[in-house]
Design an enzyme around this catalytic site. Structure first.
Site, PDB file in Angstrom:
ATOM      1  N   PRO A 190       0.973  -1.119  -0.037  1.00  0.00           N
ATOM      2  CA  PRO A 190      -0.089  -0.085   0.038  1.00  0.00           C
ATOM      3  C   PRO A 190       0.794   1.467   0.001  1.00  0.00           C
ATOM      4  O   PRO A 190       0.703   2.032   0.986  1.00  0.00           O
ATOM      5  CB  PRO A 190      -0.767  -0.253   1.215  1.00  0.00           C
ATOM      6  CG  PRO A 190       0.027  -0.945   2.135  1.00  0.00           C
ATOM      7  CD  PRO A 190       0.882  -1.929   1.351  1.00  0.00           C
ATOM      8  N   CYS A 191       1.384   1.644  -1.152  1.00  0.00           N
ATOM      9  CA  CYS A 191       2.094   2.798  -1.286  1.00  0.00           C
ATOM     10  C   CYS A 191       1.437   3.949  -1.196  1.00  0.00           C
ATOM     11  O   CYS A 191       1.766   5.014  -0.869  1.00  0.00           O
ATOM     12  CB  CYS A 191       3.056   2.893  -2.562  1.00  0.00           C
ATOM     13  SG  CYS A 191       2.032   2.639  -4.020  1.00  0.00           S
ATOM     14  N   HIS A 192      -0.129   3.742  -1.468  1.00  0.00           N
ATOM     15  CA  HIS A 192      -1.008   4.909  -1.308  1.00  0.00           C
ATOM     16  C   HIS A 192      -1.173   5.143   0.142  1.00  0.00           C
ATOM     17  O   HIS A 192      -1.411   6.528   0.241  1.00  0.00           O
ATOM     18  CB  HIS A 192      -2.400   4.453  -1.954  1.00  0.00           C
ATOM     19  CG  HIS A 192      -2.976   3.289  -1.009  1.00  0.00           C
ATOM     20  ND1 HIS A 192      -2.965   2.032  -1.381  1.00  0.00           N
ATOM     21  CD2 HIS A 192      -3.899   3.348   0.141  1.00  0.00           C
ATOM     22  CE1 HIS A 192      -3.540   1.158  -0.616  1.00  0.00           C
ATOM     23  NE2 HIS A 192      -3.965   2.161   0.079  1.00  0.00           N
TER      24      HIS A 192
END
Length: 174
Positions: free
Chosen positions: A142-144
């Site tokens: 989850p780089c978001h």
């Protein structure tokens, strides 16, 4: 090279999932997700490990555990994606950053500076941003959930609207 039991030796499975923010394309090697993104398969394929780039594809309507868990995530079970095994090529700092990203709980965010620190080098803020940009397993890694110091969203390979939607979905934004 991992052999793909369900589809035969040296074959990667590819499938797509319709989500509220677009079609999420997936590439897996056995039950390991090696690429996912809101882009076409050719773009994802070009970023795979060299050995996997040489493997053939088998189109699959779904990759049982992976597809189901991602659907569950978009249906509101935000922890479902934690059960997906992933692998992607990258240097040791990027590997550490991706591992640290997977530890960020849904509904939470982490600054690029804090990601750098948790990845082993507090001074490597730019490298932390680069690890986010090179993340080949969108949503599941989850780089978001990584934002600028102060809370500004920063960047996202698939657009800020998608990043904002994901963070709202997870309860990190109101």
């Amino acid at each position: 090279i991992t052999r793909h039991r369900a589809y035969g030796a040296h074959v990667l499975a590819r499938s797509s999932i319709s989500t509220p923010i677009g079609t999420l394309n997936l590439i897996s090697n056995d039950q390991i997700l090696i690429a996912s993104g809101f882009t076409d398969f050719n773009d994802l394929h070009a970023l795979l490990d060299v050995d996997e780039q040489d493997m053939d594809f088998k189109k699959a309507s779904k990759v049982p555990a992976i597809t189901d868990l991602i659907k569950d995530y978009f249906d509101g079970d935000l922890r479902a994606i934690d059960g997906i095994s992933v692998r992607q090529p990258g240097e040791s700092f990027s590997q550490a950053a991706w591992k640290a990203m997977r530890k960020i709980s849904p509904g939470r965010t982490l600054s690029y500076a804090e990601l750098a620190k948790r990845s082993g080098s507090a001074d490597a803020v730019r490298a932390a941003g680069s690890a986010c940009a090179r993340n080949l397993v969108a949503v599941v890694v989850p780089c978001h959930r990584v934002v600028r110091t102060g809370g500004a969203l920063g960047n996202y390979a698939y657009g800020l609207e998608a990043k904002e939607w994901l963070l709202r979905h997870e309860g990190a934004l109101k």
